[in-house]
Scaffold this motif. Structure first.
Motif, PDB file in Angstrom:
ATOM      1  N   CYS A  10       0.681  -1.315   0.121  1.00 24.86           N
ATOM      2  CA  CYS A  10       0.379  -0.412   0.154  1.00 24.86           C
ATOM      3  C   CYS A  10       0.408   1.274  -0.066  1.00 24.86           C
ATOM      4  O   CYS A  10       1.924   1.029  -0.684  1.00 24.86           O
ATOM      5  CB  CYS A  10      -0.617   0.153   1.393  1.00 24.86           C
ATOM      6  N   THR A  11       0.529   2.362   0.422  1.00 31.46           N
ATOM      7  CA  THR A  11       0.939   3.628   0.571  1.00 31.46           C
ATOM      8  C   THR A  11       1.979   3.584   1.579  1.00 31.46           C
ATOM      9  O   THR A  11       3.060   3.511   1.281  1.00 31.46           O
ATOM     10  CB  THR A  11       0.204   4.346   0.390  1.00 31.46           C
ATOM     11  N   THR A  40       4.718   2.079  -0.735  1.00 31.00           N
ATOM     12  CA  THR A  40       5.675   2.749  -2.328  1.00 31.00           C
ATOM     13  C   THR A  40       5.779   3.746  -1.417  1.00 31.00           C
ATOM     14  O   THR A  40       6.850   4.363  -2.380  1.00 31.00           O
ATOM     15  CB  THR A  40       4.085   3.017  -3.024  1.00 31.00           C
ATOM     16  N   THR A  84      -1.276  -5.604  -4.005  1.00 35.29           N
ATOM     17  CA  THR A  84      -1.891  -4.059  -4.362  1.00 35.29           C
ATOM     18  C   THR A  84      -2.760  -3.365  -3.376  1.00 35.29           C
ATOM     19  O   THR A  84      -3.776  -4.152  -4.296  1.00 35.29           O
ATOM     20  CB  THR A  84      -1.022  -3.291  -5.607  1.00 35.29           C
ATOM     21  N   HIS A  89      -1.063   1.673  -6.809  1.00 35.39           N
ATOM     22  CA  HIS A  89       0.492   1.535  -6.339  1.00 35.39           C
ATOM     23  C   HIS A  89       0.823  -0.130  -7.492  1.00 35.39           C
ATOM     24  O   HIS A  89       1.926   0.089  -7.779  1.00 35.39           O
ATOM     25  CB  HIS A  89      -0.357  -0.021  -5.272  1.00 35.39           C
ATOM     26  N   TRP A  92       2.382   2.107  -9.850  1.00 38.01           N
ATOM     27  CA  TRP A  92       3.762   2.127  -9.280  1.00 38.01           C
ATOM     28  C   TRP A  92       4.539   0.938  -9.135  1.00 38.01           C
ATOM     29  O   TRP A  92       6.733   1.198  -9.665  1.00 38.01           O
ATOM     30  CB  TRP A  92       4.138   2.603  -7.641  1.00 38.01           C
TER      31      TRP A  92
END
Length: 192
Positions: A10-11, A40, A84, A89, A92
């Protein structure tokens, strides 16, 4: 024997992916599948959000000990299946590690793709399963609907609850499919 590895992304790696990691780890790690997570744009070194820890305790009956970590190219490339939370994501990770593009799925997309595998299709490793699933990606289109699980970070408690419930419910569909296609005993006594 190692059957392979799964990475949940995830972020910040302090809300959604630690929860996905915990659920998949609890279901699959005894079968030789390594499950980890990363972000990420990780809050590297930070513990999981208290609301994530509380949800894991309440809904999974488990203590969640997690520290955020940043995803890097070598981690992505060495992982057999990358899951993801959003399509962003997925893009990315594909830019970071182009060789992994066929092994990256959003969690919701993975659920749809695994449903298209024949029940008798089995694989020795997670990577073989991921590659077979990638060939079905176009057929598993979500019909134009997003396969994203929204980021609850910084939002109201109900946003966290909604995202976490979606992750738990989707994992509850993905896990039996993974067990079937990797020929993993779900824990029932073997009669035979």
């Amino acid at each position: 024997m190692s059957r392979g590895s799964i990475l949940v992304v995830c972020t910040g790696n302090i809300c959604r992916s630690p929860l996905g990691e915990a659920i998949l780890h609890d279901a699959l790690s005894a079968q030789g599948i390594t499950v980890t997570s990363a972000g990420t744009h990780a809050a590297a070194g930070r513990e999981a959000e208290p609301v994530t820890i509380e949800f894991a305790s309440r809904e999974l009956d488990r203590d969640l000990h997690h520290v955020g970590r940043q995803l890097d190219q070598s981690t992505a490339e060495s992982t057999d299946l990358i899951i993801t939370m959003t399509e962003e994501h997925r893009s990315w990770v594909a830019k970071l590690a182009p060789r992994t593009v066929r092994r990256i799925f959003t969690l919701v997309e993975l659920q749809h793709v695994l449903a298209l595998l024949r029940p008798d299709q089995t694989f020795e490793t997670v990577r073989e399963l991921a590659m077979a699933a990638s060939r079905l990606r176009a057929r598993a289109g979500a019909g134009g609907t997003s396969t994203d699980i929204p980021d609850p970070y910084g939002g109201p408690p109900e946003g966290y609850e909604s995202s976490f419930r979606t992750i738990a419910q989707t994992c509850a569909l993905v896990i039996p499919a993974l067990r079937t296609h990797l020929q993993i005993d779900a824990g029932e006594p073997h009669h035979g």
